[in-house]
Design a protein around this motif. Structure first.
Motif, PDB file in Angstrom:
ATOM      1  N   GLY A 227       0.778  -1.227   0.000  1.00  0.00           N
ATOM      2  CA  GLY A 227       0.000   0.000   0.000  1.00  0.00           C
ATOM      3  C   GLY A 227       0.811   1.278   0.000  1.00  0.00           C
ATOM      4  N   SER A 228       1.974   1.256   0.639  1.00  0.00           N
ATOM      5  CA  SER A 228       2.784   2.475   0.701  1.00  0.00           C
ATOM      6  C   SER A 228       3.355   2.872  -0.648  1.00  0.00           C
TER       7      SER A 228
ATOM      8  N   THR B 210      -2.159  -3.224 -14.201  1.00  0.00           N
ATOM      9  CA  THR B 210      -1.373  -4.381 -13.764  1.00  0.00           C
ATOM     10  C   THR B 210      -0.475  -4.089 -12.563  1.00  0.00           C
ATOM     11  N   TYR B 211      -0.535  -2.863 -12.046  1.00  0.00           N
ATOM     12  CA  TYR B 211       0.212  -2.525 -10.830  1.00  0.00           C
ATOM     13  C   TYR B 211      -0.682  -1.715  -9.917  1.00  0.00           C
ATOM     14  N   GLN B 212      -1.241  -2.369  -8.901  1.00  0.00           N
ATOM     15  CA  GLN B 212      -2.196  -1.728  -8.000  1.00  0.00           C
ATOM     16  C   GLN B 212      -1.787  -1.977  -6.549  1.00  0.00           C
ATOM     17  N   PRO B 213      -1.072  -1.038  -5.938  1.00  0.00           N
ATOM     18  CA  PRO B 213      -0.572  -1.209  -4.573  1.00  0.00           C
ATOM     19  C   PRO B 213      -1.678  -1.432  -3.552  1.00  0.00           C
ATOM     20  N   ARG B 214      -1.337  -2.239  -2.508  1.00  0.00           N
ATOM     21  CA  ARG B 214      -2.306  -2.578  -1.468  1.00  0.00           C
ATOM     22  C   ARG B 214      -1.581  -3.326  -0.337  1.00  0.00           C
ATOM     23  N   ALA B 215      -2.139  -3.373   0.817  1.00  0.00           N
ATOM     24  CA  ALA B 215      -1.758  -4.266   1.914  1.00  0.00           C
ATOM     25  C   ALA B 215      -0.336  -4.063   2.436  1.00  0.00           C
ATOM     26  N   SER B 216       0.212  -5.107   3.086  1.00  0.00           N
ATOM     27  CA  SER B 216       1.457  -5.006   3.850  1.00  0.00           C
ATOM     28  C   SER B 216       2.628  -5.734   3.183  1.00  0.00           C
TER      29      SER B 216
ATOM     30  N   ILE C 184       7.478 -10.919 -10.508  1.00  0.00           N
ATOM     31  CA  ILE C 184       6.628 -11.322  -9.395  1.00  0.00           C
ATOM     32  C   ILE C 184       6.276 -10.084  -8.590  1.00  0.00           C
ATOM     33  N   GLN C 185       5.001  -9.881  -8.304  1.00  0.00           N
ATOM     34  CA  GLN C 185       4.568  -8.781  -7.447  1.00  0.00           C
ATOM     35  C   GLN C 185       4.111  -9.357  -6.107  1.00  0.00           C
ATOM     36  N   PHE C 186       4.401  -8.633  -5.016  1.00  0.00           N
ATOM     37  CA  PHE C 186       4.037  -9.191  -3.719  1.00  0.00           C
ATOM     38  C   PHE C 186       3.406  -8.165  -2.792  1.00  0.00           C
ATOM     39  N   ASP C 187       2.516  -8.669  -1.947  1.00  0.00           N
ATOM     40  CA  ASP C 187       1.948  -7.957  -0.812  1.00  0.00           C
ATOM     41  C   ASP C 187       1.360  -9.021   0.092  1.00  0.00           C
ATOM     42  N   SER C 188       0.760  -8.619   1.209  1.00  0.00           N
ATOM     43  CA  SER C 188       0.287  -9.605   2.178  1.00  0.00           C
ATOM     44  C   SER C 188      -1.015 -10.290   1.763  1.00  0.00           C
ATOM     45  N   MET C 189      -1.634  -9.831   0.678  1.00  0.00           N
ATOM     46  CA  MET C 189      -2.840 -10.482   0.183  1.00  0.00           C
ATOM     47  C   MET C 189      -2.519 -11.584  -0.815  1.00  0.00           C
TER      48      MET C 189
ATOM     49  N   ASP D 132       9.773  -0.453  -0.755  1.00  0.00           N
ATOM     50  CA  ASP D 132       9.888   0.847  -0.107  1.00  0.00           C
ATOM     51  C   ASP D 132       9.656   0.725   1.394  1.00  0.00           C
ATOM     52  N   GLY D 133       9.563  -0.501   1.891  1.00  0.00           N
ATOM     53  CA  GLY D 133       9.266  -0.687   3.309  1.00  0.00           C
ATOM     54  C   GLY D 133      10.039  -1.815   3.937  1.00  0.00           C
TER      55      GLY D 133
END
Length: 241
Positions: A16-17, A74-80, A48-53, A114-115
């Motif tokens: 998300g950030s 194709t690039y939609q930020p979200r989650a942790s 590969i794209q990653f987040d907590s979802m 970024d985190g």
């Protein structure tokens, strides 16, 4: 030009950030892709794209010239940020892909975030550290692209040398695009045998707006266990076959 193929895997932070720098990230990544496509190098590319979802494979070992640029869709930020889990799963997937090749390829694995790690549950820092060091000893090349963070601290925990790390000014579109383009140029040079490794020179770090490259740092500590209480896996494994 070397005839040895090269496998490039890119793990892109979609948390998300990253929403605040979505446009810069899309533009920068597309500059990276265009750079890899600029010459007739034998490169297979995985994104590969990653987040907590979820951890999602957008393309798997595709001929790099066939890979499409990122878009708003194709690039939609979200989650942790399950950085450890995503990194370990990416390396393991590349390991399987390499094992299935008749001719052992060169390997480049790039992590971008970024985190800081904040929600991995299946793997820990020590496991990731040992895995990266094992693969680096085999000649695998790693880069860690930190978007506006002190990437060196996390890089040390991952088992990366400072020469593999850059912290770029994520709000600066020019610096972001230049950094991605320069990393692509180095990857292309490595693929065709014109560069021995994927080291990031100091002048490139300065051009990227890296505020941490020349700052004093404490000696790296042994990676501590970072596993959280077990929960459902984000994804069992990543398939790059």
């Amino acid at each position: 030009m070397t005839s040895q193929p090269t496998l490039v895997a890119f793990l892109l932070d979609r948390t998300g950030s990253m929403e605040s720098v979505k446009a810069q990230t899309i533009e920068g990544f597309n500059a990276y892709l265009a750079g890899l496509q600029a010459e007739d190098a034998d490169i297979a590319f995985s994104l590969i794209q990653f987040d907590s979802m979820s951890i999602d494979v957008l393309c798997a070992n595709a001929p790099v010239k066939e890979v499409r640029p990122l878009t708003e869709a194709t690039y939609q930020p979200r989650a942790s940020t399950p950085l450890i889990d995503a990194a370990v799963k990416t390396i393991r997937a590349v390991e399987v892909a390499v094992a299935g090749k008749a001719v052992a390829p060169k390997v480049i694995v790039t992590f971008q975030t970024d985190g800081e790690e904040n929600c991995s549950s299946e793997h820990d820092w020590l496991e990731l550290n040992l895995l990266i060091k094992e693969k680096a000893a085999l000649g695998w090349q790693f880069n860690f692209l930190g978007a506006g963070i002190d990437a060196y601290q996390q890089g040390q925990r991952m088992g990366l040398k400072d020469e593999a790390v850059v912290s770029y000014a994520k709000e600066d579109r020019v610096a972001t695009r230049a950094m991605f383009a320069q990393r692509a140029a180095r990857a292309r040079a490595f693929a065709v045998g014109e560069a021995a490794d994927m080291a990031i020179p100091l002048e490139e770090k300065r051009a990227a707006g890296d505020r941490y490259a020349e700052a004093p740092r404490t000696p790296p500590q042994a990676p501590a266990l970072g596993r959280r209480p077990p929960r459902r896996a984000i994804v069992d494994k990543i398939d790059l076959g």
